[in-house]
Design a protein around this motif. Structure first.
Motif, PDB file in Angstrom:
ATOM      1  N   GLN A 332      14.568   1.399  -0.950  1.00 55.22           N
ATOM      2  CA  GLN A 332      15.386   2.033   0.078  1.00 55.22           C
ATOM      3  C   GLN A 332      14.866   1.575   1.446  1.00 55.22           C
ATOM      4  O   GLN A 332      14.262   0.518   1.548  1.00 55.22           O
ATOM      5  N   ILE A 333      15.111   2.351   2.478  1.00 52.62           N
ATOM      6  CA  ILE A 333      14.759   1.903   3.823  1.00 52.62           C
ATOM      7  C   ILE A 333      13.257   1.664   3.931  1.00 52.62           C
ATOM      8  O   ILE A 333      12.442   2.504   3.554  1.00 52.62           O
ATOM      9  N   GLU A 334      12.898   0.513   4.461  1.00 51.50           N
ATOM     10  CA  GLU A 334      11.491   0.159   4.621  1.00 51.50           C
ATOM     11  C   GLU A 334      10.916   0.807   5.872  1.00 51.50           C
ATOM     12  O   GLU A 334      11.657   1.314   6.724  1.00 51.50           O
ATOM     13  N   PRO A 335       9.590   0.801   6.038  1.00 54.38           N
ATOM     14  CA  PRO A 335       8.984   1.348   7.249  1.00 54.38           C
ATOM     15  C   PRO A 335       9.486   0.623   8.499  1.00 54.38           C
ATOM     16  O   PRO A 335       9.719  -0.585   8.479  1.00 54.38           O
ATOM     17  N   VAL A 336       9.655   1.382   9.557  1.00 58.92           N
ATOM     18  CA  VAL A 336      10.081   0.813  10.834  1.00 58.92           C
ATOM     19  C   VAL A 336       8.842   0.383  11.612  1.00 58.92           C
ATOM     20  O   VAL A 336       7.918   1.182  11.826  1.00 58.92           O
ATOM     21  N   ILE A 473      28.212   6.215   8.748  1.00 62.36           N
ATOM     22  CA  ILE A 473      26.995   5.461   9.015  1.00 62.36           C
ATOM     23  C   ILE A 473      27.299   3.976   9.117  1.00 62.36           C
ATOM     24  O   ILE A 473      28.352   3.503   8.673  1.00 62.36           O
ATOM     25  N   THR A 474      26.357   3.240   9.690  1.00 64.14           N
ATOM     26  CA  THR A 474      26.554   1.827   9.970  1.00 64.14           C
ATOM     27  C   THR A 474      25.200   1.121   9.995  1.00 64.14           C
ATOM     28  O   THR A 474      24.173   1.767  10.250  1.00 64.14           O
ATOM     29  N   PRO A 475      25.158  -0.170   9.747  1.00 62.17           N
ATOM     30  CA  PRO A 475      23.879  -0.872   9.844  1.00 62.17           C
ATOM     31  C   PRO A 475      23.353  -1.015  11.270  1.00 62.17           C
ATOM     32  O   PRO A 475      22.151  -1.242  11.460  1.00 62.17           O
ATOM     33  N   HIS A 513      19.606   4.006   8.595  1.00 61.27           N
ATOM     34  CA  HIS A 513      18.211   4.455   8.620  1.00 61.27           C
ATOM     35  C   HIS A 513      18.111   5.964   8.856  1.00 61.27           C
ATOM     36  O   HIS A 513      17.245   6.630   8.276  1.00 61.27           O
ATOM     37  N   THR A 514      18.983   6.515   9.691  1.00 61.42           N
ATOM     38  CA  THR A 514      18.912   7.945  10.002  1.00 61.42           C
ATOM     39  C   THR A 514      19.399   8.809   8.859  1.00 61.42           C
ATOM     40  O   THR A 514      19.139  10.019   8.838  1.00 61.42           O
ATOM     41  N   ALA A 515      20.107   8.230   7.901  1.00 66.98           N
ATOM     42  CA  ALA A 515      20.644   9.004   6.778  1.00 66.98           C
ATOM     43  C   ALA A 515      19.717   9.024   5.579  1.00 66.98           C
ATOM     44  O   ALA A 515      20.027   9.665   4.572  1.00 66.98           O
ATOM     45  N   GLN A 516      18.603   8.325   5.652  1.00 62.74           N
ATOM     46  CA  GLN A 516      17.655   8.303   4.525  1.00 62.74           C
ATOM     47  C   GLN A 516      17.259   9.720   4.142  1.00 62.74           C
ATOM     48  O   GLN A 516      16.926  10.549   4.985  1.00 62.74           O
ATOM     49  N   VAL A 550      20.682   2.486   0.221  1.00 66.55           N
ATOM     50  CA  VAL A 550      20.640   3.789   0.891  1.00 66.55           C
ATOM     51  C   VAL A 550      22.038   4.220   1.306  1.00 66.55           C
ATOM     52  O   VAL A 550      22.427   5.379   1.136  1.00 66.55           O
ATOM     53  N   ALA A 551      22.815   3.295   1.842  1.00 70.61           N
ATOM     54  CA  ALA A 551      24.134   3.636   2.367  1.00 70.61           C
ATOM     55  C   ALA A 551      25.035   4.243   1.291  1.00 70.61           C
ATOM     56  O   ALA A 551      25.640   5.299   1.484  1.00 70.61           O
ATOM     57  N   VAL A 552      25.144   3.574   0.152  1.00 67.32           N
ATOM     58  CA  VAL A 552      26.087   4.056  -0.863  1.00 67.32           C
ATOM     59  C   VAL A 552      25.571   5.288  -1.590  1.00 67.32           C
ATOM     60  O   VAL A 552      26.368   6.123  -2.040  1.00 67.32           O
ATOM     61  N   THR A 553      24.252   5.439  -1.707  1.00 70.09           N
ATOM     62  CA  THR A 553      23.722   6.568  -2.467  1.00 70.09           C
ATOM     63  C   THR A 553      23.588   7.838  -1.645  1.00 70.09           C
ATOM     64  O   THR A 553      23.100   8.857  -2.147  1.00 70.09           O
TER      65      THR A 553
END
Length: 582
Positions: A332-336, A473-475, A513-516, A550-553
């Motif tokens: 899923q989303i990696e560290p920023v 949401i969006t990339p 990223h904000t929806a994680q 992350v987006a679809v789930t």
């Protein structure tokens, strides 16, 4: 009417109410007192404590006995192949001894098989001893005496082999019976050959060794432990209140006066954990909150969303706890990371650390824990293999097609869907999950036509009276900013299933990223990057499975993708999304 508090020995128990007209004074218990029913005296508190302690010890004893029994079953299951081998080995030795006796006795194989009842070593030995040669024959070792002795020796070997086999057979059958009874009578699922021969889906939805009865005992231990905590708090209310007050002062001053009192800090924390078993914090706050505690002073650390956590972020918390459970997903989303990769790599190399192993974004708390785990699983992906610690493959959030998209791009098709279909008001209005093809242009990665399509969907939902339980949401950050502005300025949310429009937009509209870690009935995925020349932006979004995964789930029932399908279907993992949507 005037209201005043009336204090009790253990808590604020009553409101004193004075009627301003009649001047009549009466009391009523506060709402929390009426709901929680605290003890009315110290004697009652101590009696409740003794009862709670008895209940807890009983539950703990029953659970431990069950655990001991399960461990004995596990040990027997581990030894079962050895028992089986011993039974087979001793059976072969017995058969060899029987064959040796048959040949020494001169009995044909056909006659031996036809014997009814079958020959018995003990009976044959008694009969044989009746023909024992005389003293002089045995002394002079005549041929008949030697033959008699050979036959008797063969009988003794047969008898010994029979007894050895009987012990091995009995032991093997007893263990098999105990394991069978545990399975048939107690519903225990064991990790035996039958379990590992189950289909992949069934195997991962089973719970080996933990039957419903076992889980009930575990639940009773937890519930009775919470009741015991509560009874202790009631019986020790004054010292606990003092300790908690002292700890609150520590949170303000960050210290206790004097070395002797500072040594009591761990006891103050223990008092807090008695009242509040689990405390949530961020890694950034650990130093400020727990900085004065010595190493391994706390019990458990639970790390959630560890795949998004910087590796060094968990060090302070790990040092101060004795055990840790780390949960996360490196796909899923990696560290920023705010530093450029070149600088991060240079720092790692200067300090002698492998940047590919220890530096974010390729490394996270989750990847480091996976590499240190005693257990590991290897997953084959389109870009090579990936090792994880203890994989939890059963998925219960997403319906199709979100599940299959995620399973294919990120989990090598190994996830197991345990999601039960649910009704969806949004899906009834907007139809099944779909890719809405939009061609347009706009500012940077923002496409005005895509924003118009989002508004069209929202207006349809509002007209149908469907609750807006969704994320848009969006990339890309610029797309998220313009989308928020468009929704706010449209007024579509005004008076529609939400009291705070500003809060809804801030929480429900943003980057992937904000929806994680969040979920909703549906997701509107606004792709952006509408220009044919923006291949770099689309390649970044689709080059790895993390972002699309992350987006679809986030969507439990439906996903609506808005963007230029002809361009995005060529962007890495978005090919899979294109193949799964209408």
């Amino acid at each position: 009417m005037t209201v005043a508090h009336a204090g009790g020995p253990l808590s604020t128990r009553y409101f004193t109410i004075t009627d301003s007209i009649t001047r009549q004074v009466y009391q009523r218990p506060s709402r929390i007192v009426a709901a929680e029913k605290p003890p009315s005296s110290r004697g009652e508190a101590l009696e409740r404590w003794r009862a709670a302690r008895t209940r807890f010890l009983k539950a703990l004893d029953e659970s431990r006995r069950r655990q001991t029994w399960l461990e004995s079953l596990y040990d027997e299951l581990q030894r079962l192949p050895r028992f089986d081998q011993e039974e087979k080995s001793t059976s072969i030795q017995r058969d060899a001894a029987i064959e040796n006796f048959r040949q020494s006795k001169g009995i044909s194989a056909a006659a031996w098989k036809a014997a009814n009842p079958p020959p018995s070593a003990e009976l044959e030995l008694r009969i044989h001893d009746l023909s024992k040669p005389g003293f002089w024959a045995r002394l002079l070792r005549t041929r008949s005496a030697r033959k008699w002795g050979e036959v008797r020796q063969a009988l003794l070997e047969w008898q010994n082999a029979q007894a050895t086999w009987q012990v091995a057979y009995s032991q093997y059958q007893q263990v098999k019976q105990r394991l069978s009874d545990a399975q048939q009578k107690h519903g225990i699922i064991m990790t035996d050959d039958a379990f590992f021969s189950l289909d992949h889906d069934k195997r991962h939805q089973a719970t080996p060794w933990c039957s419903c009865a076992t889980q009930y005992l575990r639940d009773e231990v937890f519930i009775s432990a919470m009741a015991l905590h509560r009874a202790f708090i009631d019986a020790a209310a004054k010292p606990l209140r003092h300790n908690l007050g002292a700890l609150m002062n520590v949170f303000t001053t960050q210290t206790l006066p004097g070395q002797a009192k500072q040594a009591l800090l761990l006891d103050l924390w223990a008092s807090l954990f008695l009242v509040v078993p689990l405390i949530s914090t961020t890694f950034a706050s650990v130093n400020r909150m727990l900085g004065k505690l010595p190493p391994e002073s706390l019990g458990w650390l639970f790390v959630d969303e560890a795949g998004q956590a910087l590796p060094q972020g968990a060090v302070g918390a790990l040092l101060r706890t004795r055990r840790a459970i780390v949960v996360g997903d490196p796909v899923q989303i990696e560290p920023v990371v705010v530093l450029p990769d070149t600088m991060t790599h240079a720092i790692c190399l200067r300090l002698g650390a492998d940047p590919n192993h220890y530096a974010a974004p390729s490394a996270s708390v989750q990847t480091l824990v996976d590499s240190a785990s005693s257990y590991a699983s290897e997953f084959q992906t389109d870009v090579g293999s990936r090792s994880v610690g203890v994989p939890l493959l059963v998925h219960r959030r997403c319906s199709e097609p979100m599940f299959s998209v995620s399973n294919r791009i990120a989990y090598s098709g190994l996830m197991v869907c345990a999601k039960f279909p649910q009704p969806s008001a949004i899906r009834e209005v907007l139809g099944p999950s779909a890719w809405i093809h939009v061609e347009g242009s706009g500012e940077d990665k923002w496409c005005r036509e895509e924003g118009d399509e989002v508004m069209r969907l929202l207006h349809r939902l509002r007209a149908a009276g469907a609750k807006p339980d969704l994320y848009a949401i969006t990339p890309f950050v610029i797309v998220a900013d313009r989308l928020r502005r468009t929704i706010r300025e449209s007024g579509v949310l005004r008076g529609w299933a939400t009291e705070d429009e500003w809060r809804w937009v801030n929480e429900r509209v943003g980057t992937v990223h904000t929806a994680q870690g969040r979920e909703a009935e549906a997701v509107i995925l606004v792709l952006g990057a509408p220009h044919p020349t923006q291949t770099g932006a689309r390649g970044w979004a689709g080059g790895r499975p993390n972002l699309l995964n992350v987006a679809v789930t986030r969507a439990k029932e439906a996903v609506y993708v808005i963007g230029n399908r002809q361009l995005w279907r060529e962007a890495g993992v978005f090919r899979e999304l294109d193949g799964r949507l209408q």
